[in-house]
Structure formats: C-alpha cells, structure tokens
Write an enzyme that holds these catalytic residues in place. Structure first.
Site, PDB file in Angstrom:
ATOM      1  N   HIS A 184       0.829  -1.208   0.000  1.00 15.38           N
ATOM      2  CA  HIS A 184       0.000   0.000   0.000  1.00 15.38           C
ATOM      3  C   HIS A 184       0.862   1.256   0.000  1.00 15.38           C
ATOM      4  O   HIS A 184       0.387   2.329   0.338  1.00 15.38           O
ATOM      5  CB  HIS A 184      -0.908   0.008   1.229  1.00 15.38           C
ATOM      6  CG  HIS A 184      -1.719  -1.224   1.401  1.00 15.38           C
ATOM      7  ND1 HIS A 184      -2.606  -1.647   0.446  1.00 15.38           N
ATOM      8  CD2 HIS A 184      -1.763  -2.149   2.396  1.00 15.38           C
ATOM      9  CE1 HIS A 184      -3.173  -2.776   0.854  1.00 15.38           C
ATOM     10  NE2 HIS A 184      -2.679  -3.110   2.017  1.00 15.38           N
ATOM     11  N   HIS A 229      -7.167  -4.416  -0.919  1.00 18.26           N
ATOM     12  CA  HIS A 229      -6.531  -5.680  -1.297  1.00 18.26           C
ATOM     13  C   HIS A 229      -7.300  -6.331  -2.431  1.00 18.26           C
ATOM     14  O   HIS A 229      -7.154  -7.520  -2.704  1.00 18.26           O
ATOM     15  CB  HIS A 229      -6.487  -6.650  -0.115  1.00 18.26           C
ATOM     16  CG  HIS A 229      -6.073  -6.025   1.170  1.00 18.26           C
ATOM     17  ND1 HIS A 229      -6.963  -5.465   2.045  1.00 18.26           N
ATOM     18  CD2 HIS A 229      -4.841  -5.855   1.700  1.00 18.26           C
ATOM     19  CE1 HIS A 229      -6.289  -4.979   3.095  1.00 18.26           C
ATOM     20  NE2 HIS A 229      -5.016  -5.205   2.896  1.00 18.26           N
TER      21      HIS A 229
END
Lengths: 340, 340
Positions: free
Chosen positions: B64, B226
C-alpha cells in the site's frame, strides 16, 4: 460530442476532453499555487509575472504528469504549456505563456528534445523576440539509451528535465540573471544521464489500445516516454540485473569523477508500484558503490510518466558545489514541495 | 534461494525478498528522515524516540506504499511496521516499534480495521502495557462501500488513515498529550469517509497472477485496498457518473453541515495516471458544489495503494476549527513533505 468508449479502462469522460478536464482539476486542487489560462491552455504560477525575476516556461505533450503542470509554482516553473496527449503544444501556447511570465528579466524556455517541441519552442521564441521579450532556450537530451529515435534527432530529453526545472527555478528565485539561469540549466543537462525500461505499454485515451505490443515475459530496454523503442526487446530479468546494466550505461557515458556525489533519481513511468521503485533504488545504491560514487541527494516517485506504463527510469546528476543548495531551496508546486 | 519467475512483470528479485529489499531502498534514499531496524522490520523516524513527545506507530500489510513507511518522519509517524504483502505485521514488530518510539509520553497505535491488524496491535498494546508503556489505539473504518468484508468486521480502514496520521502527527509534534493526540485522531476518523473503485486487479509478487478477475469492460465499485469485493461489479461508466455516485455515497453517509469545508483527497490505487486523478478531482469539485460544500484543502496522488491496481479512491474529511492548522503544519516524510 463523441460517445465515451465504454470499454476504455480509464477514469475519463470524452477522450478528447481529458487534457482540459484534467487541467480544471489541477486548477481546482491547487489555487494556492497556480492558475490555468484555459483560452491559451497554459498553467501559470499564481502570481505570474514576478517583477524582476527570470520567467521559466516549459511544456510538451500531456500524459507525462506531473511533468510539467505539476511543477508550476514558486521555486520552479512560471508556466507550463500542455499539448494533447503525446502531442507537442503549439507555438501560440508557448508565446502566450512567455508573455504571461515575463517580469522584465527575460524568459527561459526548457525544451525536451523532441522534434515537434524543438520546432514550436523555436518559433515561439522568435515571436517573443519580435515582441521585445528576451528568450533563452535550453534543450534536455539526457537519455543514453539511443541516438536518434522515433520523434527525435539526437538523444531524447527525459528525467533530467525534472531536476533541471527545480534547479533553474531556484536560481531564478534567488535573483539569477537570464544568462545565469540558462547557464545552470545547461550545466544540469550536461551533468545528467538517464535510462528507462518498460514492462508494459500504456494506452492513450484517444487510441484506446496499447501504444505498442509487448509479450507477457518481455521488457523494452531503453524505452522512451511515449513508448518509443529502446536498445532491444528482451526477456524480463531480475531487478538487480536490470539496474546493473542501466547503471553501466549511464555511468559509462557520464564518466563521473572518482568520489563524485550524485543526485540519484528513480522515476516510475506511471504503473509501477512504489515498493518496486524502492527495490530499484536499493539496487542502484549497490551499483553506485561499485563505481565509488555517493548518492548525496535522492528522488523516488512518479515524476515524468507515460500514462500508466509499468516501467522505471533512472537518472543520475553529478553534483558540483552549487547544485545541492539549489536542489534544497524551497519549492511550492503540486508535485514537488518543501521549505517555506 | 528461490529462482525468480522470469515472467513476473515486476522489478523484483526473489518475490519473497521484495519487502525487505524495498525497505533497504527506503532507508538508503531517505537517511535524513528515517532509519530501518531490519531485525524487527520496523521503519523508525531518524531521531526516535523524541523525549516528551507522544510516539505514533502504524503498520499493516505491505503493498500500500507509501502507506505507512513513506509517512515516517518529523510531523507524522514515529514508526511503521510493514508486514509481508497484504499480510498483517506480527505483534513482536509492533512491540519493538512501540518501545523504540516511547519518549515517556505514551504511544498511539493507528490501526486500519482489518481483523489481523486489529488482533495483533491489541496484543502488542497489552505487551507494551506490561512493560510500563502507556498505549492508546485508534481504529480507522472510513470505507462506506460495504459493512463487513473479506478481512474485516465492520467497515474497512482506508484513505482517512493517511490524513489521520498527518493530523495526529502534527498534534503530537505540537506537544499534545496522549489523550489529546488520541482524541484528534478519533475525530478525524469520525469526520472522514471514503469510497474506492477499481478498473483492474493487482498482481502480488508471490502469486504472480491477478488477485481477482475482472472483464475488459468492467469495474469493481467499492473495491477494498486488497482487491476485496465492493458493492457490485458493473460496466465502466464515465468519470462524471462514477464520481457522482461515489460523492453521493460518501456525503449521504457523512451528512456534512451545510456550508461545510472539507479536505478533498483523490487517491490513486497505484496504476492510475495523474491525468485521470485530476479529471476525477474536477468532477468531485462539481459534486461538492451540488452539496454546498467547499474543498478548503486538497490532496491528489498515490498515497494508499494496492500495488499497481488501476483505481481511484475518494476521501472527504469534514474540517473543523482545529484541523486545517494541523494539516498545514510542517511535515518531513518521504511521501508528504512541506514546511521547515
């Protein structure tokens, strides 16, 4: 009005409106830094012209954001002229920008070496001269991957352009004359070299299909920022191997002094995650050690892109006594911002 | 040692080494801001612990970036604990980070609402308490797309985490007590809402194939960071339509005061070019006008990503009297940096 292609995998409305809609977003997001002249399609530093300061104008095809519009603001560019995607801006844009930023001390044109950009900036400079504005031009041609190319005679101008705009902007902000600003800009280009590798193509909104074909296990070694061919097409290798060969290409051409200090710039072409950019930076550090060179400054991120292309370019700038302070000087733009 | 998969379209060496090699790059690129404890796999502010200052620790799965390691530095996080890609860090990492940043004023854990992160941070806080370190925790759960999800009970923590880390970091830097820093952090989460849309999946280095399948004309409306499913899979629409429905979802849930000022954050999920992020920002501005809300601050770029996923999330934070000054306060991290 055209109908939006429903299968275009992009956050756009009509493809032909992308550039001007994106400029509207840029202006709305950063009113403290810049404004947009939509008539002439020019991004301007909010308080341009700055009386007595050399004005800096750059520009080129869109699709390389944040270059150049994201670098407009105090301490960097006074104006950027965005063309349509991967298409040179026109001389009228450049002339309007030059007039808008002229504060009486002259204007520097920063031109990446692509045939259309070079031709149009040359014409704009002549027109500005007719209007009594003194213009100097500096050409970036830092890409060691290939001599001549699809849209270029000689080497292409790539990553060094970002560093040059920052450094020349600082010199102008500090009160440098047009000759002094042009001189430091030229020095940055002379001391900088770049090399890019692509793993995927990008898709322009108007085309809607990949700019070039590339196999699932291939990379383009030495790619240009519009997907122009590089040195060769080959099988993907490890990050370590890719960075080693690139470092050799760059440092073999740059021939830095033993013990030299460099600004090491790992640039994402748009679709490469940050985690991979830092893997590349770690590999680059090892290669610099091998050459006895130290990274005294770094820049890691997406700064000169090819839309969503997966790829990385590396730029090394050999520093001297003056450049670090100009790099560190305050900058207030959407994409590069530090200091007060 | 495993052999690198030659067809993985990524700049990596062995897939299992990506996280630690990337951390080596982060440390090498930013020695002026941070250091990395490779034994415990923790990114630390260079001068941690800062005596008398509340310490801020966050963490979560990697993939991320720049969240969270790119937000370590003066004015933001004191430590980040990166797990493997899309995998929670372990309690030992979080405990080591908590100990390393405790300057005697206590430590705030900033936890995104995913089951593994919540469980592990809770255990680390208990262990730190056993060691006499006072820990408060704040949970982010700003994603209005779905209640419960693949890895979450309740709403997922997404974009507001970035803003919270900046604001709470400024409060701690200004000498706020642990209770005060925790209170402003909670307030940011309460006043923030997010919504994401994906056009493509990402590929994790270990899997080597897309996390989810998505058709060439489809988008995932309400995607998680995700690749978790959102509200629905549907045909791609125009940027205007996508942003309008998202603004309705966010503002319908946030219910800002008439005339409210917001921080408007358009975030790229990793593979979306900047030109599209600004098209989305322009559309968002229109939607805010429709609701009588003004964007008093903005943030546009890739700040909380899903590797190279093509997608955009929008986060709105309703400002109050204190938050703008905390947002504007100096910050010195790899990914957010301004002021002195």
């Amino acid at each position: 009005m055209s109908v939006v292609t429903q299968t275009l995998k992009k956050f756009v409305n009509a493809p032909e409106d992308v550039v001007k809609e994106s400029l509207a977003g840029l202006a709305a997001a950063h009113p403290d830094l810049l404004r947009v002249d939509f008539t002439n399609q020019v991004v301007l530093r909010k308080d341009a012209p700055v009386a007595g300061k050399v004005g800096l104008v750059s520009g080129g095809g869109s699709g390389h954001e944040p270059l150049h519009g994201g670098f407009v603001g105090r301490g960097m560019l006074d104006a950027a002229c965005p063309g349509e995607i991967f298409t040179s801006p026109v001389p009228d844009q450049m002339l309007a920008a030059t007039k808008a930023v002229d504060g009486g001390a002259g204007v520097l044109h920063i031109v990446k070496n692509y045939t259309g950009d070079v031709m149009n900036f040359k014409l704009a400079a002549e027109l500005a001269d007719d209007d009594g504005i003194k213009v100097e031009s500096v050409l970036t041609n830092d890409d060691v991957a290939v001599e001549d190319s699809l849209w270029t005679a000689g080497r292409r101008g790539v990553g060094v352009t970002v560093i040059l705009e920052k450094v020349a902007g600082a010199k102008a902000e500090a009160g440098g004359t047009l000759a002094e600003v042009a001189a430091v800009a030229t020095r940055v280009n002379d001391r900088g070299r770049s090399f890019g590798v692509a793993l995927t193509s990008c898709v322009t909104p108007s085309a809607g299909s990949p700019t070039f074909d590339i196999g699932p296990d291939e990379m383009e070694f030495g790619v240009g920022i519009h997907g122009e061919p590089g040195r060769r097409r080959e099988k993907i290798r490890s990050a370590a191997e890719i960075v080693e060969e690139r470092a050799d290409a760059i440092l073999g051409d740059l021939k830095p002094a033993k013990g030299a200090k460099v600004l090491a710039f790992v640039n994402g072409l748009g679709g490469t995650p940050a985690i991979e950019l830092y893997v590349a930076y770690a590999e680059l550090t090892k290669q610099l050690e091998r050459y006895g060179v130290t990274a005294a400054r770094s820049l890691v991120g997406n700064y000169i892109t090819s839309l969503e292309m997966a790829g990385i370019s590396i730029t090394l700038l050999e520093l001297d006594d003056e450049l670090p302070a100009l790099w560190d000087a305050p900058v207030h733009t959407p994409a590069l911002r530090w200091g007060t």
